[in-house]
Scaffold this motif. Structure first.
Motif, PDB file in Angstrom:
ATOM      1  N   PHE A 113      47.932 116.493  66.739  1.00  0.00           N
ATOM      2  CA  PHE A 113      47.563 115.433  65.799  1.00  0.00           C
ATOM      3  C   PHE A 113      47.827 115.936  64.395  1.00  0.00           C
ATOM      4  N   PHE A 114      48.645 115.198  63.685  1.00  0.00           N
ATOM      5  CA  PHE A 114      49.067 115.638  62.357  1.00  0.00           C
ATOM      6  C   PHE A 114      48.619 114.602  61.338  1.00  0.00           C
ATOM      7  N   GLY A 115      47.720 115.011  60.465  1.00  0.00           N
ATOM      8  CA  GLY A 115      47.248 114.033  59.486  1.00  0.00           C
ATOM      9  C   GLY A 115      46.158 114.628  58.616  1.00  0.00           C
ATOM     10  N   ARG A 116      45.624 113.793  57.724  1.00  0.00           N
ATOM     11  CA  ARG A 116      44.592 114.263  56.814  1.00  0.00           C
ATOM     12  C   ARG A 116      43.238 114.236  57.510  1.00  0.00           C
ATOM     13  N   VAL A 117      42.503 115.324  57.384  1.00  0.00           N
ATOM     14  CA  VAL A 117      41.204 115.446  58.032  1.00  0.00           C
ATOM     15  C   VAL A 117      40.146 114.781  57.156  1.00  0.00           C
ATOM     16  N   SER A 118      39.299 113.972  57.801  1.00  0.00           N
ATOM     17  CA  SER A 118      38.183 113.391  57.046  1.00  0.00           C
ATOM     18  C   SER A 118      36.907 113.585  57.870  1.00  0.00           C
ATOM     19  N   GLY A 119      35.893 112.766  57.618  1.00  0.00           N
ATOM     20  CA  GLY A 119      34.633 112.916  58.338  1.00  0.00           C
ATOM     21  C   GLY A 119      33.722 113.893  57.630  1.00  0.00           C
ATOM     22  N   ASN A 120      32.838 114.525  58.421  1.00  0.00           N
ATOM     23  CA  ASN A 120      31.928 115.488  57.814  1.00  0.00           C
ATOM     24  C   ASN A 120      31.813 116.715  58.711  1.00  0.00           C
ATOM     25  N   LEU A 121      30.977 117.660  58.308  1.00  0.00           N
ATOM     26  CA  LEU A 121      30.936 118.925  59.038  1.00  0.00           C
ATOM     27  C   LEU A 121      30.425 118.760  60.461  1.00  0.00           C
ATOM     28  N   TRP A 122      29.639 117.697  60.701  1.00  0.00           N
ATOM     29  CA  TRP A 122      29.157 117.485  62.078  1.00  0.00           C
ATOM     30  C   TRP A 122      30.245 116.930  62.968  1.00  0.00           C
ATOM     31  N   LYS A 123      30.983 115.999  62.393  1.00  0.00           N
ATOM     32  CA  LYS A 123      32.077 115.466  63.180  1.00  0.00           C
ATOM     33  C   LYS A 123      33.269 115.140  62.282  1.00  0.00           C
ATOM     34  N   LYS A 124      34.351 115.843  62.551  1.00  0.00           N
ATOM     35  CA  LYS A 124      35.554 115.579  61.747  1.00  0.00           C
ATOM     36  C   LYS A 124      36.312 114.396  62.333  1.00  0.00           C
ATOM     37  N   GLU A 125      37.167 113.799  61.483  1.00  0.00           N
ATOM     38  CA  GLU A 125      37.925 112.629  61.922  1.00  0.00           C
ATOM     39  C   GLU A 125      39.346 112.715  61.410  1.00  0.00           C
ATOM     40  N   MET A 126      40.226 111.989  62.095  1.00  0.00           N
ATOM     41  CA  MET A 126      41.573 111.758  61.554  1.00  0.00           C
ATOM     42  C   MET A 126      41.878 110.291  61.738  1.00  0.00           C
ATOM     43  N   ASN A 127      42.371 109.665  60.652  1.00  0.00           N
ATOM     44  CA  ASN A 127      42.721 108.250  60.732  1.00  0.00           C
ATOM     45  C   ASN A 127      44.226 108.074  60.870  1.00  0.00           C
ATOM     46  N   THR A 128      44.604 107.355  61.926  1.00  0.00           N
ATOM     47  CA  THR A 128      46.003 107.076  62.195  1.00  0.00           C
ATOM     48  C   THR A 128      46.896 108.302  61.966  1.00  0.00           C
TER      49      THR A 128
END
Ligand code: ADP
Ligand code: MG
Length: 678
Positions: A113-128
């Motif tokens: 998965f290649f993209g900008r990491v978001s979310g928070n320290l408990w749970k990270k996320e990647m959008n599209t």
């Protein structure tokens, strides 16, 4: 099948995709191999979810927990979500409106998965994010310029096919000694690594070789062309007669002008032909310098030719030269595309008989019928607007004539060397005395009435002005737009004034008549398209309004503005624009801040980027795929030295080891002949 194979026949292409590739300038398999990535994505540095910094672009390898499930948020927007894990942590993947991507992800499958990491320290996320099967995809991926219907990814696949099939057959263009001396990798490695580099060092190394080759080919081409026109020895001016001419001038030469004249006289006293660039901002007085040089050449028994890129500019030069030479018996003639047949025949005969001293003209000068008796001095104005072949062609009408190139476009020296070969430069960095800098204002369209009122106030004082009328969208003819605009003024704000119209589609005769009337003061306000950019010198014209100013480049605005500020009265330029974007605003702001052509050119360069500024269109050079001549000055130097050495041993590049390079040169210069003409 070889590198010249039509791209259509590459496996996976076919007719439809071939058409799309053509749009990207790719016609053959060879073109595709040389269609370099514009950037890279680093999928080789894989980080764990725990280590992926929030806010940064990362590549994460993880297993999909379950197939993403879609939820329709509102009309036309579906969001798919799933969790992925790398064993240590869990990350949430959100995919907006991309069913295709969502369905590609299988439960239990391992992906990158290649993209900008978001979310928070408990749970990270990647959008599209971008996703690929993990297997075999941890690498640096090339990003290509794409076009509708042809993504970077599909180009990548085709390049990969082409590389496998054709690279082994790619002829090495650079002889071994060059590769050794300049530490360059082989063509095979450079092509593989520029597209699919094992790491970024490989990519850099590959690019360096490809840039070097490109610069070398360009330099060789320029030098070969020059050798052709410089093979003979030139005419010699052993007497300096310029003092007689300068005495007759209605003004004193500036220091810069005198220095330029002296340098030219010294050059022309040498048996090897002069090759000099005379650079100076609009209005710096290049023509007077050229005239002094012409006078000297004529008094030393030569004929001269002056070539300019447009009819208007040519006519202006003709008038100026006639005025300069009225009292001293230099015989001047004019030849353009619209010269009548009978007049042409007379000019051809007079040239042969040596009864014309200076022939001023457009590229009509290049027709075979034009033959001189003793052409010793050739001047080209704004030479970059001629094609490379055309420049050489005029010189070939004489036996190694002296060459002077005039340009108002400031060109960095490295680039000048590239374009003009091994030349000397004189710069007119001093304006004639008494010039007042043009005051420039940038205003929005709601101030138009006031601006026009200001123009009227000037006309009421017996002064004159220009309105550069709005540019039109493609499709409409510029003629119609200018006509309508002029008509609107004639019916409205300028009902009681004499308004003239000048546009590019008018016949030369008509243009000349309008210009004559404007110069004579019969026309007070000249509504014009950009054709006035070159030409008309009317010192009484002191105000200019430019509509849609945001649509012009900086250098063009500067050239336009150069039409005013030529007399004793302070001049004003008003730029009208409703453009909101930062770039346009910045450009207009620069115009209000400086009158210095070199500063403006610098800014233009920075904003547009060298690729654009120095593209083929600007200077009649072949387009560079990869090398950036301003950034790569060191490499430009090395390639220049290398070209010199090559040609000193093998002037025609006919040795077996140089033949591939020779055909590369020929290919690069194919079709450059008419670039930049307008
Ligand atoms: P350029 O070709 O560099 O744009 P021109 O040769 O057309 O400039 O000169 C612009 C104007 O300045 C012309 O009207 C010319 O006669 C005048 N001019 C040139 N040199 C001088 C000078 N030394 N002093 C005063 N006026 C000059
Ligand atoms: Mg000029």
């Amino acid at each position: 099948m070889d590198l010249n194979t039509d791209i259509q026949y590459l496996k996976g292409v076919g007719e439809k995709r071939a058409r799309l590739l053509h749009k990207l300038g790719v016609q053959t398999v060879g073109d595709l191999l040389h269609f370099y990535p514009r950037a890279y994505e680093d999928w080789s540095r894989v980080v764990s979810i725990a280590d992926a910094p929030i806010g940064e672009v990362c590549c994460v390898r993880a297993i999909v927990d379950r197939k993403p499930v879609g939820a329709r948020i509102r009309q036309g927007l579906t969001v798919f979500k799933t969790d992925v894990t790398d064993g240590g942590s869990i990350m949430q993947i959100t995919i907006f409106n991309n069913k295709y991507l969502a369905e590609k992800l299988e439960a239990g499958g391992e992906y990158l998965f290649f993209g900008r990491v978001s979310g928070n320290l408990w749970k990270k996320e990647m959008n599209t994010p971008l996703c690929e099967k993990a297997e075999g995809n941890t690498r640096i991926r090339p990003i290509y310029r794409q076009t509708e219907g042809m993504t970077s990814r599909s180009i990548e696949r085709l390049v990969s096919t082409a590389l496998e099939r054709f690279v082994p057959a790619c002829p090495e263009t650079l002889p071994q000694w060059i590769r050794d001396k300049y530490c360059l990798c082989s063509i095979e490695n450079s092509l593989r690594d520029v597209h699919f580099p094992p790491d970024m060092d490989y990519a850099d190394h590959a690019r360096r070789r490809l840039m070097f080759e490109e610069l070398l080919t360009l330099t060789l081409g320029m030098r070969l062309m020059r050798t052709r026109s410089r093979a003979h020895s030139g005419y010699i001016c052993d007497r300096d007669e310029t003092a007689d001419f300068i005495r007759l001038l209605p003004f004193r030469l500036t220091g810069a002008q005198s220095r330029a004249v002296q340098a030219i006289v010294a050059d022309m006293a040498h048996p090897s032909p002069m090759n000099r660039l005379l650079q100076g901002d609009v209005g710096s007085g290049k023509t007077a310098v050229a005239a002094a040089a012409v006078y000297n050449a004529v008094r030393n028994g030569m004929q001269c030719a002056l070539m300019a890129p447009t009819e208007i500019l040519t006519m202006q030069h003709y008038d100026t030269m006639c005025a300069f030479f009225a009292q001293c018996g230099v015989r001047v003639a004019l030849l353009t595309g619209s010269t009548r047949a009978a007049a042409k025949r007379k000019i051809y005969a007079d040239l042969q008989a040596g009864e014309i001293d200076l022939l001023v003209g457009t590229h009509a000068l290049l027709t075979p019928d034009v033959t001189f008796r003793r052409l010793g001095f050739v001047i080209t104005d704004e030479q970059h607007r001629f094609g490379v072949e055309q420049r050489a062609a005029l010189g070939e009408k004489g036996k190694g004539p002296h060459i002077l190139v005039m340009s108002a476009t400031p060109i960095p020296r490295t680039l000048a060397l590239m374009i003009y070969g091994d030349l000397d430069v004189s710069v007119l960095d001093e304006l004639p005395p008494g010039r007042k800098p043009v005051k420039t204002y940038a205003v929005t369209g709601d101030k138009r009435e006031r601006a026009l009122g200001y123009v009227r106030a000037h006309l009421d004082k017996g002064l004159q002005g220009y309105i550069v009328c709005p540019l039109v969208e493609e499709g409409d003819t510029p003629m119609a737009a200018a006509e309508e605009y002029a008509e609107m003024l004639r019916q409205g704000a300028f009902r009681d004034y004499r308004v003239g119209l000048l546009h590019g589609r008018m016949r030369p005769r008509e243009k000349e008549e309008v210009m004559r009337a404007f110069a004579a003061g019969e026309v007070q306000l000249l509504v014009s398209t950009t054709v006035i950019e070159v030409g008309v010198d009317v010192p009484n014209a002191v105000i200019m309004v430019i509509e849609n100013a945001e649509r012009f480049g900086l250098s063009q605005l500067h050239q336009l503005r150069g039409r005013i500020g030529r007399g004793q009265v302070a001049s004003t330029c008003i730029l009208i624009s409703d453009a909101q974007n930062d770039e346009a605003q910045k450009r207009l702001h620069i115009m209000t801040q400086t009158n210095d052509g070199f500063k403006i050119a610098d800014a233009d360069l920075q904003m547009r980027g060298p690729g654009d500024f120095f593209g083929a269109r600007q200077h009649g050079l072949p387009e560079m795929k990869i090398a950036d001549m301003l950034e790569q000055t060191q490499l430009v130097h090395e390639a220049g030295a290398c070209a010199e050495r090559l040609l000193s041993v093998d002037p025609e590049l006919s040795a077996a080891e140089n033949r591939a390079l020779r055909s590369a040169v020929e290919k690069l210069f194919q079709g450059v002949g008419s670039a930049g003409m307008n």
